[in-house]
Design a protein around this motif. Structure first.
Motif, PDB file in Angstrom:
ATOM      1  N   SER A   1       0.792  -1.234   0.000  1.00  0.00           N
ATOM      2  CA  SER A   1       0.000   0.000   0.000  1.00  0.00           C
ATOM      3  C   SER A   1       0.824   1.284   0.000  1.00  0.00           C
ATOM      4  CB  SER A   1      -0.946   0.014   1.208  1.00  0.00           C
ATOM      5  OG  SER A   1      -0.198  -0.087   2.419  1.00  0.00           O
ATOM      6  N   SER A   2       2.113   1.191   0.248  1.00  0.00           N
ATOM      7  CA  SER A   2       2.953   2.401   0.250  1.00  0.00           C
ATOM      8  C   SER A   2       4.247   2.130  -0.503  1.00  0.00           C
ATOM      9  CB  SER A   2       3.275   2.838   1.683  1.00  0.00           C
ATOM     10  OG  SER A   2       4.134   1.897   2.312  1.00  0.00           O
ATOM     11  N   HIS A   3       4.887   3.209  -0.931  1.00  0.00           N
ATOM     12  CA  HIS A   3       6.145   3.082  -1.678  1.00  0.00           C
ATOM     13  C   HIS A   3       7.219   2.401  -0.833  1.00  0.00           C
ATOM     14  CE1 HIS A   3       9.246   4.008  -4.606  1.00  0.00           C
ATOM     15  NE2 HIS A   3       9.984   4.501  -3.628  1.00  0.00           N
TER      16      HIS A   3
ATOM     17  N   LYS B   1       6.836   0.210   1.596  1.00  0.00           N
ATOM     18  CA  LYS B   1       6.536  -1.221   1.705  1.00  0.00           C
ATOM     19  C   LYS B   1       6.903  -1.952   0.426  1.00  0.00           C
ATOM     20  CE  LYS B   1       2.747  -0.954   5.073  1.00  0.00           C
ATOM     21  NZ  LYS B   1       1.313  -1.215   5.304  1.00  0.00           N
ATOM     22  N   ARG B   2       6.623  -1.327  -0.715  1.00  0.00           N
ATOM     23  CA  ARG B   2       6.951  -1.963  -1.998  1.00  0.00           C
ATOM     24  C   ARG B   2       8.463  -2.041  -2.175  1.00  0.00           C
ATOM     25  NH1 ARG B   2       2.453   1.295  -3.403  1.00  0.00           N
ATOM     26  NH2 ARG B   2       3.744   2.947  -4.283  1.00  0.00           N
ATOM     27  N   SER B   3       9.178  -1.016  -1.735  1.00  0.00           N
ATOM     28  CA  SER B   3      10.643  -1.011  -1.857  1.00  0.00           C
ATOM     29  C   SER B   3      11.278  -2.109  -1.005  1.00  0.00           C
ATOM     30  CB  SER B   3      11.208   0.359  -1.443  1.00  0.00           C
ATOM     31  OG  SER B   3      10.808   1.358  -2.348  1.00  0.00           O
ATOM     32  N   LYS B   4      10.784  -2.283   0.207  1.00  0.00           N
ATOM     33  CA  LYS B   4      11.314  -3.329   1.093  1.00  0.00           C
ATOM     34  C   LYS B   4      11.074  -4.709   0.493  1.00  0.00           C
ATOM     35  CE  LYS B   4      10.932  -0.803   5.463  1.00  0.00           C
ATOM     36  NZ  LYS B   4      10.237  -0.713   6.783  1.00  0.00           N
ATOM     37  N   TYR B   5       9.855  -4.894  -0.037  1.00  0.00           N
ATOM     38  CA  TYR B   5       9.550  -6.181  -0.667  1.00  0.00           C
ATOM     39  C   TYR B   5      10.446  -6.407  -1.875  1.00  0.00           C
ATOM     40  CZ  TYR B   5       7.317  -9.753  -3.460  1.00  0.00           C
ATOM     41  OH  TYR B   5       7.099 -10.878  -4.219  1.00  0.00           O
ATOM     42  N   PHE B   6      10.612  -5.372  -2.687  1.00  0.00           N
ATOM     43  CA  PHE B   6      11.395  -5.519  -3.909  1.00  0.00           C
ATOM     44  C   PHE B   6      12.826  -5.938  -3.597  1.00  0.00           C
ATOM     45  CE2 PHE B   6      14.412  -3.944  -7.004  1.00  0.00           C
ATOM     46  CZ  PHE B   6      13.937  -4.515  -8.171  1.00  0.00           C
ATOM     47  N   GLU B   7      13.462  -5.288  -2.642  1.00  0.00           N
ATOM     48  CA  GLU B   7      14.855  -5.597  -2.335  1.00  0.00           C
ATOM     49  C   GLU B   7      15.010  -7.038  -1.868  1.00  0.00           C
ATOM     50  OE1 GLU B   7      17.422  -3.926  -3.088  1.00  0.00           O
ATOM     51  OE2 GLU B   7      16.340  -2.140  -3.757  1.00  0.00           O
ATOM     52  N   LYS B   8      14.096  -7.512  -1.040  1.00  0.00           N
ATOM     53  CA  LYS B   8      14.160  -8.905  -0.581  1.00  0.00           C
ATOM     54  C   LYS B   8      13.928  -9.866  -1.747  1.00  0.00           C
ATOM     55  CE  LYS B   8      11.101  -8.436   2.739  1.00  0.00           C
ATOM     56  NZ  LYS B   8      10.217  -8.786   3.900  1.00  0.00           N
ATOM     57  N   ALA B   9      12.960  -9.538  -2.616  1.00  0.00           N
ATOM     58  CA  ALA B   9      12.664 -10.399  -3.764  1.00  0.00           C
ATOM     59  C   ALA B   9      13.834 -10.429  -4.740  1.00  0.00           C
ATOM     60  CB  ALA B   9      11.399  -9.901  -4.467  1.00  0.00           C
TER      61      ALA B   9
END
Length: 207
Positions: free
Chosen positions: A174-176, A178-186
């Motif tokens: 829902s927020s930039h 949160k998406r950034s944290k997910y992206f780096e882990k992925a």
């Protein structure tokens, strides 16, 4: 379908199908909303199903245009791939794209052609990321396994899971931040699985 009238009809139909669904939307409503006569609609689309499928192609074309705009050039093919995936994640969870998928999925049971139109390997995002994966393999940043398989797995973690979660109402993206944290882990997970192993330097023992 490239003339202004057709685009206006498709854009209007997209809005109506998205907000009302396929069943509740009539050809008469589309004609009234876009300011065209019914004969103009039927001259271009023989039925509401044909119109719906054309709307899908229209939205895919818009998505491709957005995808082209997010293309970026970095110092290496791998960095270009990473940044493109980062921007693709932002795009796939946007309200417009999520609404589009909700609309198409809800009608897939009634219109069998929808499923074939959403095949992953025919999508613009798949083809674009496939090109970048092949470039990264060429520069020896990724190992040489089947590039289509690598692309499919990369898109699943970068877009498939996030889109599915958002469609189910998750707030994980829902927020930039949160998406950034997910992206780096992925991305780390992807590189560990598909990255080219770094060769260890062998130290020569003194004689």
């Amino acid at each position: 379908m490239s003339d202004g009238i057709s685009d206006r009809i498709l854009n209007t139909a997209l809005g109506l199908f998205t907000t009302q669904g396929f069943t509740a939307t009539s050809m008469e409503q589309v004609a009234l909303a876009c300011g065209s006569g019914k004969h103009t609609i039927y001259r271009r689309f023989e039925s509401k199903t044909d119109l719906f499928l054309a709307v899908m192609e229209f939205q895919k074309r818009k998505f491709f245009d957005l995808l082209v705009r997010i293309e970026c050039k970095k110092e290496s093919p791998l960095e270009t791939l990473k940044e493109s995936c980062r921007r693709l994640l932002e795009l796939i969870v946007s309200d417009e794209i999520v609404d589009f998928y909700r609309m198409t999925i809800s009608e897939a049971e009634h219109i069998p052609k929808i499923a074939s139109n959403l095949q992953c390997e025919e999508s613009p995002s798949f083809l674009r990321i496939l090109d970048l994966v092949i470039s990264a393999q060429g520069s020896k940043d990724l190992n040489r396994m089947d590039p289509k398989f690598v692309t499919a797995q990369l898109l699943q973690v970068m877009t498939g899971y996030p889109l599915n979660e958002v469609l189910l109402g998750s707030k994980e993206f829902s927020s930039h931040s949160k998406r950034s944290k997910y992206f780096e882990k992925a991305w780390i997970l992807f590189i560990k699985g598909a990255g080219e192993p770094k060769k260890k330097k062998v130290r020569k023992r003194p004689i």
